[in-house]
Design an enzyme around this catalytic site. Structure first.
Site, PDB file in Angstrom:
ATOM      1  N   GLY A 131      22.951  36.126 -35.077  1.00 59.51           N
ATOM      2  CA  GLY A 131      22.746  35.410 -33.991  1.00 59.51           C
ATOM      3  C   GLY A 131      21.620  35.926 -32.988  1.00 59.51           C
ATOM      4  O   GLY A 131      20.749  36.606 -33.327  1.00 59.51           O
ATOM      5  N   SER A 132      21.996  35.457 -31.789  1.00 60.54           N
ATOM      6  CA  SER A 132      21.184  35.689 -30.830  1.00 60.54           C
ATOM      7  C   SER A 132      21.145  37.180 -30.174  1.00 60.54           C
ATOM      8  O   SER A 132      22.142  37.896 -30.375  1.00 60.54           O
ATOM      9  CB  SER A 132      21.169  34.816 -29.460  1.00 60.54           C
ATOM     10  N   THR A 133      20.009  37.811 -29.841  1.00 63.24           N
ATOM     11  CA  THR A 133      19.876  38.896 -29.335  1.00 63.24           C
ATOM     12  C   THR A 133      21.047  39.454 -28.215  1.00 63.24           C
ATOM     13  O   THR A 133      21.721  40.450 -27.797  1.00 63.24           O
ATOM     14  CB  THR A 133      18.472  39.358 -28.908  1.00 63.24           C
TER      15      THR A 133
ATOM     16  N   LYS B 266      34.365  34.138 -38.584  1.00 60.51           N
ATOM     17  CA  LYS B 266      34.411  33.498 -37.386  1.00 60.51           C
ATOM     18  C   LYS B 266      33.055  32.461 -37.712  1.00 60.51           C
ATOM     19  O   LYS B 266      31.858  32.889 -37.219  1.00 60.51           O
ATOM     20  CB  LYS B 266      34.390  34.159 -35.996  1.00 60.51           C
TER      21      LYS B 266
ATOM     22  N   GLY C  14      24.262  39.633 -29.333  1.00 58.66           N
ATOM     23  CA  GLY C  14      24.271  40.977 -30.091  1.00 58.66           C
ATOM     24  C   GLY C  14      24.459  42.012 -29.213  1.00 58.66           C
ATOM     25  O   GLY C  14      25.399  42.937 -29.561  1.00 58.66           O
TER      26      GLY C  14
ATOM     27  N   GLU D  63      11.957  33.256 -28.000  1.00 64.25           N
ATOM     28  CA  GLU D  63      12.444  32.458 -29.194  1.00 64.25           C
ATOM     29  C   GLU D  63      12.910  31.164 -28.734  1.00 64.25           C
ATOM     30  O   GLU D  63      13.773  30.874 -28.061  1.00 64.25           O
ATOM     31  CB  GLU D  63      13.494  33.114 -29.986  1.00 64.25           C
TER      32      GLU D  63
ATOM     33  N   CYS E 204      15.690  32.178 -37.750  1.00 62.00           N
ATOM     34  CA  CYS E 204      15.404  33.381 -37.061  1.00 62.00           C
ATOM     35  C   CYS E 204      13.977  34.204 -37.214  1.00 62.00           C
ATOM     36  O   CYS E 204      13.463  34.694 -36.466  1.00 62.00           O
ATOM     37  CB  CYS E 204      16.557  34.257 -37.233  1.00 62.00           C
TER      38      CYS E 204
ATOM     39  N   GLU F 158      21.860  41.062 -37.181  1.00 62.78           N
ATOM     40  CA  GLU F 158      20.531  40.382 -37.314  1.00 62.78           C
ATOM     41  C   GLU F 158      20.450  39.387 -36.312  1.00 62.78           C
ATOM     42  O   GLU F 158      20.996  38.506 -36.305  1.00 62.78           O
ATOM     43  CB  GLU F 158      20.670  40.011 -38.836  1.00 62.78           C
TER      44      GLU F 158
END
Length: 497
Positions: free
Chosen positions: A243-245, A190, A248, A400, A299, A265
């Site tokens: 992607g973003s925390t 995706k 995640g 971030e 990242c 990651e």
């Protein structure tokens, strides 16, 4: 700063044509019939529409991947998977210019950078091809009575759901698809709704290479619809996500239904430590581009710049001068060094951090503005930005940003630099600049991050593991550890007396 002009001859056609997604060996539209547009971030123009897949499309793709995993693909020998990966690598080499232009047009990365990714991406494919014939278990001596042989087998985990971001579509796609093919897994990928075109182009290459039906499926759609459905699907054995925390964490929660394997990651707020003995001629451009490359949409961006106090002012002055000299423009121009942010939404996010930095008392040394003159007016351009006078508790030093923004922070001792560098929930990467070997070893050992670069940055090799500590995720991409993420280990006992 210099504004680059885009030669018309190098532009991709912007015709708004519709591109289908790839499921079970065929190009299809979403079952709902819905579509979504993708824009060139340098011009704002709609360059294509793609299907807006949702749960029903994910169901079809996962079912196709399961049939392939249980069927013909399961009978491919390691050598056959290796040959297939090498053929894919050859086709990537053949189509690299088209792939590069697709990434640049869809998400803005300068063409010089997308072209330069050639060796890394093709190198990954050939590395995974080599590893396909190197997977093995081991014979283990046991302490059981009688004659019992014990050994392990490495077996593919099954159907892999892969969700990738928009900031590096080609590399991210291959970092997921490559190890899956090497280990005998199947994939439902995706891509981000912000940059879906290159993954769809990759589906053409997979088809041209002869990847069996259902082994690689690519479903376009939003994260809330297609992404969430993939993360929680009971027929998916593993999710791999970049992607973003925050996303995640949502994926971890969604994975609980069948306790699927997960590797993540995630975000970072990476420190770069510049010691007084550093080679400044080397350190300035490398530290600058640790953030400014890809307009800060990386990242591993080294956005917290710790500089030893005795050289701090000189370093910041030289850093600002370097930033002002970068050429900004449409990424399709080979002269462009800094392209646009991916979307108006991302532009707004970065702008909010620029405002927060000034409001909290940081000193704006250079940049800090949206660029709207001439050819840049319709795009999402932000000037490379350097803040000084930053304290560790400021928003720009803690969160971030994912934009071209550097926060410079002075330090006095190595122990202080280590403590402050580690004072973050993230742990993805770090940089160190010093000519002292002992200092290099000390800092690389004590910084809690998955990658530490000394006198360089952004060094990523297929044979070397990459991943994060703490809230930057878990699992590794690259190296033998990467293949292990796609394998189950089975213990076998055979009694022979």
């Amino acid at each position: 700063m210099t504004v680059a002009q885009t030669p018309v001859a190098l532009r991709q056609p912007i015709d708004g044509r519709h591109r289908q997604m790839f499921v079970d060996g065929a190009w299809v539209d979403a079952r709902s019939g819905r579509t979504m547009g993708t824009r060139n971030p340098a011009t704002g123009a709609v360059i294509a529409t793609v299907p807006r897949g949702d749960r029903e499309d994910i169901e079809l793709a996962v079912a196709a991947a399961r049939r392939a995993f249980d069927g013909p693909w399961s009978r491919f020998k390691p050598y056959e998977r290796q040959v297939l990966l090498l053929k894919i690598a050859d086709l990537f080499e053949k189509h690299w210019e088209e792939i590069s232009r697709s990434d640049t047009t869809d998400m803005g990365m300068p063409i010089v950078r997308t072209r330069a990714n050639r060796n890394r991406v093709i190198g990954m494919l050939r590395y995974y091809a080599g590893m396909a014939t190197s997977l093995h278990g081991e014979t283990i001596e046991n302490s059981l009575p009688g004659e019992i042989i014990s050994f392990t087998r490495k077996e593919p985990v099954g159907v892999v759901g892969a969700i990738i971001p928009w900031n590096a579509p080609t590399a991210a796609s291959i970092w997921k698809i490559g190890p899956a093919l090497a280990t005998g897994c199947t994939v439902v990928l995706k891509p981000s709704e912000e940059a879906p075109l290159t993954p769809l182009l990759i589906s053409d290459i997979m088809n041209e290479a002869g990847v069996p039906q259902g082994v690689v499926n690519i479903v376009t759609g939003t994260g809330a619809e297609a992404g969430a459905a993939l993360a929680e699907h009971m027929g998916v054995d593993k999710i791999v996500f970049t992607g973003s925390t925050a996303t995640g964490q949502s994926i971890v929660r969604a994975s609980a239904g069948n306790l699927k394997r997960v590797s993540l990651e995630l975000g970072g707020k990476s420190p770069v430590i510049v010691c007084a003995d550093a080679d400044l001629d080397r350190a300035v451009p490398v530290a600058a581009m640790s953030v400014f490359a890809n307009s800060g949409q990386i990242c591993i961006a080294g956005s917290r710049l710790f500089v030893e106090r005795s050289i701090h002012d000189e370093f910041v002055e030289r850093l600002a001068a370097y930033a002002k000299g970068l050429r900004i423009g449409d990424g399709i121009d080979p002269a462009t060094e800094i392209g646009p942010l991916v979307s108006a939404k991302q532009l707004q996010r970065v702008a909010s951090y620029l405002e927060a930095g000034t409001a909290e008392g940081a000193i704006l040394v250079t940049g800090g503005t949206r660029l709207v003159e001439g050819a840049l007016a319709a795009g999402n351009f932000v000037a490379p930005t350097v803040f000084a006078g930053v304290s560790d508790d400021m928003k720009i030093a803690r969160e971030e940003i994912f934009g071209p923004v550097i926060s410079a922070l002075p330090f006095d001792t190595l122990d202080e630099a280590i403590e402050r560098a580690n004072n973050t929930p993230y742990g993805l990467a770090a940089g160190v600049f010093t000519r002292n070997v002992a200092t290099a070893h000390q800092l690389s050992r004590k910084i809690r991050a998955g990658s530490v670069w000394v006198n360089t940055y952004h060094a990523i090799d297929p044979a070397v593991p990459f991943g994060g500590y703490k809230m930057s995720g878990y699992g590794r991409e690259g190296g033998a550890e990467h293949l292990d993420e796609y394998l189950n280990t089975k213990g076998v006992f055979i009694k022979i007396d």
